[in-house]
Every structure is written in C-alpha cells, then in structure tokens.
Design an enzyme around this catalytic site. Structure first.
Site, PDB file in Angstrom:
ATOM      1  N   GLU A 173       0.888  -1.171   0.000  1.00  0.00           N
ATOM      2  CA  GLU A 173       0.000   0.000   0.000  1.00  0.00           C
ATOM      3  C   GLU A 173       0.917   1.210   0.000  1.00  0.00           C
ATOM      4  OE1 GLU A 173      -3.258  -0.317  -0.025  1.00  0.00           O
ATOM      5  OE2 GLU A 173      -3.442  -2.427   0.488  1.00  0.00           O
ATOM      6  N   CYS A 216      -3.361   8.239   3.837  1.00  0.00           N
ATOM      7  CA  CYS A 216      -3.067   7.772   2.476  1.00  0.00           C
ATOM      8  C   CYS A 216      -4.274   7.934   1.566  1.00  0.00           C
ATOM      9  CB  CYS A 216      -2.652   6.313   2.522  1.00  0.00           C
ATOM     10  SG  CYS A 216      -3.838   5.308   3.425  1.00  0.00           S
TER      11      CYS A 216
HETATM   12  P1  NAP Z   1       8.449   4.969   4.502  1.00  0.00           P
HETATM   13  O1  NAP Z   1       9.544   5.905   4.768  1.00  0.00           O
HETATM   14  O2  NAP Z   1       8.443   4.220   3.232  1.00  0.00           O
HETATM   15  O3  NAP Z   1       8.396   3.998   5.748  1.00  0.00           O
HETATM   16  C1  NAP Z   1       7.435   2.999   5.865  1.00  0.00           C
HETATM   17  C2  NAP Z   1       7.975   1.876   6.714  1.00  0.00           C
HETATM   18  O4  NAP Z   1       9.056   1.232   6.034  1.00  0.00           O
HETATM   19  C3  NAP Z   1       8.546   2.332   8.052  1.00  0.00           C
HETATM   20  O5  NAP Z   1       8.223   1.361   9.022  1.00  0.00           O
HETATM   21  C4  NAP Z   1      10.033   2.362   7.787  1.00  0.00           C
HETATM   22  O6  NAP Z   1      10.806   2.227   8.955  1.00  0.00           O
HETATM   23  C5  NAP Z   1      10.198   1.169   6.890  1.00  0.00           C
HETATM   24  N1  NAP Z   1      11.393   1.154   6.057  1.00  0.00           N
HETATM   25  C6  NAP Z   1      12.127   2.210   5.635  1.00  0.00           C
HETATM   26  N2  NAP Z   1      13.134   1.763   4.855  1.00  0.00           N
HETATM   27  C7  NAP Z   1      13.035   0.418   4.792  1.00  0.00           C
HETATM   28  C8  NAP Z   1      13.794  -0.620   4.162  1.00  0.00           C
HETATM   29  N3  NAP Z   1      14.848  -0.330   3.406  1.00  0.00           N
HETATM   30  N4  NAP Z   1      13.404  -1.890   4.325  1.00  0.00           N
HETATM   31  C9  NAP Z   1      12.322  -2.206   5.077  1.00  0.00           C
HETATM   32  N5  NAP Z   1      11.581  -1.271   5.701  1.00  0.00           N
HETATM   33  C10 NAP Z   1      11.924   0.023   5.561  1.00  0.00           C
HETATM   34  O7  NAP Z   1       7.034   5.701   4.526  1.00  0.00           O
HETATM   35  P2  NAP Z   1       6.508   6.730   5.589  1.00  0.00           P
HETATM   36  O8  NAP Z   1       7.180   8.014   5.282  1.00  0.00           O
HETATM   37  O9  NAP Z   1       6.580   6.175   6.966  1.00  0.00           O
HETATM   38  O10 NAP Z   1       4.959   6.788   5.228  1.00  0.00           O
HETATM   39  C11 NAP Z   1       4.379   7.787   4.454  1.00  0.00           C
HETATM   40  C12 NAP Z   1       3.919   7.217   3.142  1.00  0.00           C
HETATM   41  O11 NAP Z   1       3.118   6.080   3.363  1.00  0.00           O
HETATM   42  C13 NAP Z   1       3.058   8.166   2.361  1.00  0.00           C
HETATM   43  O12 NAP Z   1       3.626   8.309   1.093  1.00  0.00           O
HETATM   44  C14 NAP Z   1       1.711   7.489   2.246  1.00  0.00           C
HETATM   45  O13 NAP Z   1       1.077   7.659   1.016  1.00  0.00           O
HETATM   46  C15 NAP Z   1       2.017   6.072   2.473  1.00  0.00           C
HETATM   47  N6  NAP Z   1       0.887   5.425   3.110  1.00  0.00           N
HETATM   48  C16 NAP Z   1       0.122   4.583   2.382  1.00  0.00           C
HETATM   49  C17 NAP Z   1      -0.957   3.949   2.959  1.00  0.00           C
HETATM   50  C18 NAP Z   1      -1.824   3.026   2.170  1.00  0.00           C
HETATM   51  O14 NAP Z   1      -2.627   2.317   2.773  1.00  0.00           O
HETATM   52  N7  NAP Z   1      -1.715   2.992   0.880  1.00  0.00           N
HETATM   53  C19 NAP Z   1      -1.241   4.157   4.311  1.00  0.00           C
HETATM   54  C20 NAP Z   1      -0.441   5.027   5.025  1.00  0.00           C
HETATM   55  C21 NAP Z   1       0.632   5.655   4.406  1.00  0.00           C
HETATM   56  P3  NAP Z   1      11.405   3.520   9.710  1.00  0.00           P
HETATM   57  O15 NAP Z   1      10.250   4.337  10.149  1.00  0.00           O
HETATM   58  O16 NAP Z   1      12.170   2.945  10.830  1.00  0.00           O
HETATM   59  O17 NAP Z   1      12.251   4.220   8.689  1.00  0.00           O
END
Ligand code: NAP
Length: 527
Positions: free
Chosen positions: A261, A300
């Site tokens: 997602e 999101c």
């Molecule tokens: P993110 O930076 O991609 O982080 C998401 C998760 O992935 C966090 O738990 C992060 O851990 C982890 N992560 C980071 N790098 C990783 C790697 N190399 N390998 C495995 N895991 C890793 O996203 P975010 O900034 O937290 O979230 C915002 C985004 O999420 C927005 O763009 C939004 O659109 C999207 N979102 C989508 C939905 C949906 O249902 N479609 C729902 C909510 C949010 P750390 O925090 O420890 O870095």
C-alpha cells in the site's frame, strides 16, 4: 538532557531490549519537541524470533478453529478498550493529534478487530475454507475438483507507515490472526510507541499463544532477509521503500507473497450538472475540507486533487477557503484546536518542500499560514497550516498529478468536460479512492464504471446518503482497501476477502467421498 527509556521489543516470546551504543533512536513530541522514548532493534536475533513465530505461534494458532481464533480477537478488543485512555495520551504526545484524530486511529483499529471477531465467529469450528463449488473433471461425476484455502505455514511481517500506529497494525493483524498466521509488526520509528504499547498490553494479558504477536521497533535492517517461501509481507509506506521491498532478494527468490500500500493521488469529482447552490456542491466542499484537515492530511486516502467544472472553479475555491479559514491549528491539548501537528519535523520539511514543488504549477487559493498557532511555538512545533492550491489548466500540469504532499494540502482543478476529468484522474496512475458528488444516480453509476479500474474504492456522495455516508477517506473493514498501479497494487480488508492473503489456495482432485470427508472440517467461504 536525560535520555528517555528504550521500549522493549517482543520477539521469540520474550521482551528484549535492543543493545549497542547510542541507546537507540529517539521518539519526539512533535508539538513540544520533547523526547518521549527510544527504540532499538540492534542485537536482536531475528532468525530465532521468526522461527519461534513460525513454529510456536503458527502451530498453536492453526490448532484452533476460525471460531476459536475469533474469540482471541474479541479478547484483544477487551484489552484495548480497557487501556484506551493511555493510547489517547500516547497519540497526543507522539503523533500530535487532536482527540478526534486519535480516535480515527485508535477506535478505528478496535472497531476493525471487533468486525473480524464477528466475521470469524460465523466460520465456527472449521479449519479450512472451501472456495467455490466442486467441479466435475470428466464425464464420470465421481472424480471432482474442490478448491480449498488453508492458512499459510509462515509468519506475516508487517512494515507499517507512521500515520496509523494503531489501525495500521490491527487492520492487518485481525485477518492474519483470524486466518491462523502469526504476526511480526515493525512500526514506523517516528510513532512506534503506540504500536509497542498496544502489543505489550495484549501480550501481558496472555490472550494469544506465545509467538503469535511480536513487535520489533527501530531499524528494519535484516527483517526482510528472514522471509521464507511460506511467509507473507505486507508493507505500507512510500513508493520508494515499496520498490526496495518488492525487489528484495528474499521476495524474489522465495516467491514471498507481498502486499503493498503506497502513495496515492486520490481525487474528488463534482458532477458537471452541479451548481454552487446544489447539495452536491456543498457536499464536495465539506468533504474536501474534512479530508484536508483530519490528521492534518496525513492519510493515504486523503483527497489530493479536486476536479470541478470550469464554471464552478472560483465558487469552489471560495467555499473551500472559507471553511478552511475556520480551522485552528496548534497544540492538540488545547480544546479549541481543530488540527494538530504533523508527526515530525522531517514530515514538516517534506510537506513544505512538496508545496514548493506544486506551486511551480499551481496558484495559491487559500493559505492558512497567516493565522498564529494556538499554544504552540512555530519554531518548535511540526504544525503546517492548510493550503488550497489551484490549477485552471490541469491538463498542462505534471507534478500536480505526480507529487503526493502528505499534509493538509489539496489542489483544485478546472475541467472542460467529464471525459477530460476522467482522463486527468487517471493520470494519478492508480489511486486508493475517488469520491464522486452528484444527485444523479445514473451519473454516479457511469462514473463508477469509468473510474473503478483505476481505484480500489469509488465513494459516491449524494444528498440521500449525506448523513449516512462513511467518509471519503475512512477505510471501513467491509470494503476493499488498496489500489492499482502507483497505489501499490495491494488489497486489504473487504470483509472475508482479507483472509485470502494469509491462505494458500489448492485444488484437491479426489473422489466425491473423499471430498465429503474434507468438507466435514471446512466451511464454504461466502463474501
Ligand atoms: P516509509 O519511509 O516508506 O516507511 C514505511 C515503513 O518502512 C517504516 O516502518 C520504515 O521504517 C520502513 N522502512 C524504511 N526503509 C526500509 C527498508 N529499506 N526496508 C524495510 N523497511 C523500511 O514511509 P513513511 O514516510 O513512513 O509513510 C508515508 C507514506 O506512506 C506516504 O507516502 C503514504 O502515502 C504512504 N501510506 C500509504 C498507505 C496506504 O494504505 N496505501 C497508508 C499510510 C501511508 P522507519 O520508520 O524505521 O524508517
């Protein structure tokens, strides 16, 4: 300055504190700037933890029927309800959300668990699911095929985003645990506290068998490497991280099932037949304002692009702006505050940078940043005021259809025809949800058919459902959540459809007598 305490991880059936120097990564109050807790996954033996979950947690869960596992979910609901006050305090402190916004996450998670507890109860004593009717394999009806669904013998790894530390856990864990699959949750670091506390309360209450629910806070390093062929991974977050997850060697080599997602440029569409005094117009205005300001736009599913007929562009800009002007922004502890802060200074910087990008293609129609913050220091608080941007020539824009600004920001776009609106909406390359505003059922039906293939959900708001509609951005457990293309291509929820991700489908080709015996311990899956 004193260092806050490290939150322990729960892995291999034990509470374990991360080791190493530096004492972990700090979590902050995004309004006051104070340090709240620290997290670290350093030094954890992940291989042992994953194996424990697979062997102990998985086996114990699969020994139960769906009905018995539904009882576990009902038990979790009770524990979470008993501790709700503590969750609200954590959400205010760590996510900077108002009480109303915390409810979306906390009560939304509890509601979803309760929904799956009820759904599971109806599956009773079954241990497998029958998928469809038996199919004859030849002229002689004695030899037939029956498709069955059985829980996968692996773990479900959840890597979650920062915006829903409660709901993001439970909307995934409810169908996983009901399916009989153990869960390992890795919350986003910035808001990990609420997830960790909820898991702690559930583990301490001894509701689930050991290994059924684990939490790893802090760095994700090494987590994906643990995945084996029968495991599944469900990721919510940015498109950039999604690419890393999808192309990880463990996923590629073991065909590990992966649900993504990711970002989404969700739209709202007004019926061209609407007028400024029509109910459809008013409903669109209210919903856009709600979507921009709930959780400070950190959803999101929030509306990012608003498509209206060119003749209504100015009227819509004025009406939306007038409502946004009433949104007080600041410290969520002050009861007059309607919109709290973003979750971190990093997010504030990212939103401000995103606004700068969008402004290269859009005019500013409303900017709330002139009003002072309530009870918050602008130099410390991660607060961003709502901003409505506008484009009278959206067909010429590129970034407006590409850049998701994860905050209280939306862009109003003028359209010359409904065909052009459909074409521009599809430039989002696949989104989670599109809402349609009209008093005409025929228009809504046509729009749903036009937009369905590019969206996980089409949410139609007409005057007759004004009071009962569940909200453009609210994810209800009975409806699918996810979206094609850029939105990640994933599917979650949708009632019992959610169980599919945690089950393996298999065709059993056997005699009618053998299939009768099989059916005795299974239940027909009805959506
Ligand atoms: P993110 O930076 O991609 O982080 C998401 C998760 O992935 C966090 O738990 C992060 O851990 C982890 N992560 C980071 N790098 C990783 C790697 N190399 N390998 C495995 N895991 C890793 O996203 P975010 O900034 O937290 O979230 C915002 C985004 O999420 C927005 O763009 C939004 O659109 C999207 N979102 C989508 C939905 C949906 O249902 N479609 C729902 C909510 C949010 P750390 O925090 O420890 O870095």
């Amino acid at each position: 300055m004193t260092t806050a305490a490290l939150l322990p991880n729960h892995l291999a059936g034990q509470w374990q504190t991360g080791t190493g120097t530096g004492a972990g990564t700090p979590l902050f109050d995004p309004v006051l700037g104070t340090e709240l807790a620290r997290v670290s996954s350093a030094g954890l033996d992940l291989a042992v933890g994953f194996d424990f979950a697979r062997q102990q947690g998985g086996r114990a869960l699969r020994a139960l029927s769906y009905g018995e596992r539904a009882g576990l979910l009902a038990g979790i609901v009770k524990v979470l309800q008993a501790n709700r006050d503590a969750y609200y305090e954590i959400a205010t402190a760590n996510s900077g959300t108002t009480v109303k916004d915390s409810a979306v996450d906390i009560d939304g998670g509890i509601f979803t668990l309760g929904y799956y507890a009820k759904q599971g109860e109806a599956l009773g004593s079954a241990r497998a699911l029958l998928d469809g009717e038996r199919i004859r394999m030849g002229k002689d009806p004695v030899f037939q095929t029956q498709h069955i669904l059985q829980p996968t013998h692996g773990v479900a790894l959840f890597i979650n985003a920062f915006n829903f530390p409660s709901w993001g856990l439970w909307e995934k864990a409810a169908p996983a645990l009901l399916s009989g699959v153990p869960v390992i949750i890795k919350p986003a670091t910035a808001t990990a506290w609420l997830t960790q506390r909820m898991v702690k309360d559930v583990v301490d209450a001894n509701i689930l068998p050991p290994g059924a629910l684990s939490v790893v806070c802090g760095s994700s390093a090494g987590l994906m490497d643990q995945l084996q062929p029968f495991d599944v991974v469900s990721f919510t977050g940015s498109a950039e991280t999604a690419r890393i997850i999808r192309s990880h060697p463990a996923v590629a080599s073991g065909s590990v099932r992966c649900n993504i997602e990711a970002d989404s440029l969700n739209s709202a569409l007004l019926d061209p037949a609407a007028t400024p005094d029509s109910e459809a117009f008013q409903l669109l205005v209210s919903e856009v304002v709600r979507e921009m300001t709930v959780k400070a736009g950190q959803k999101c599913t929030a509306i990012r692009r608003v498509f209206v007929p060119r003749a209504l562009f100015d009227a819509a800009a004025q009406a939306i702006g007038a409502k946004l002007a009433k949104t007080s922004v600041g410290n969520p502890r002050n009861e007059t505050v309607r919109m709290g802060s973003l979750v971190s200074q990093e997010q504030k910087a990212s939103v401000l940078e995103g606004i700068t990008q969008l402004r290269t293609e859009a005019e500013v129609l409303f900017d709330g940043s002139g009003a002072p913050l309530v009870d918050a220091d602008p130099a410390v608080a991660a607060c961003v005021a709502p901003m409505l941007l506008g484009s009278r020539e959206p067909a010429k824009a590129k970034l407006l259809h590409e850049v998701e600004v994860f905050g209280p920001v939306a862009t109003l776009m003028a359209c010359d025809s409904i065909e052009q609106a459909y074409e521009l909406i599809r430039r989002g390359e696949g989104s989670l949800v599109c809402s349609v505003y009209s008093a005409d059922p025929a228009f809504i039906a046509r729009a749903a058919l036009e937009l369905g293939s590019a969206h996980g959900r089409v949410h139609a708001i007409s005057p007759d459902v004004a009071a009962s509609q569940t909200g453009h951005g609210n994810v209800m457990p009975m409806s699918l959540h996810g979206g094609p293309g850029r939105a990640g291509g994933g599917e979650e929820l949708g009632g019992l459809r959610a169980l599919g991700f945690y089950h393996r489908r298999s065709a059993v080709q056997a005699s009618s007598a053998a299939l009768d015996a099989l059916a005795a311990s299974a239940v027909a899956l009805k959506y």
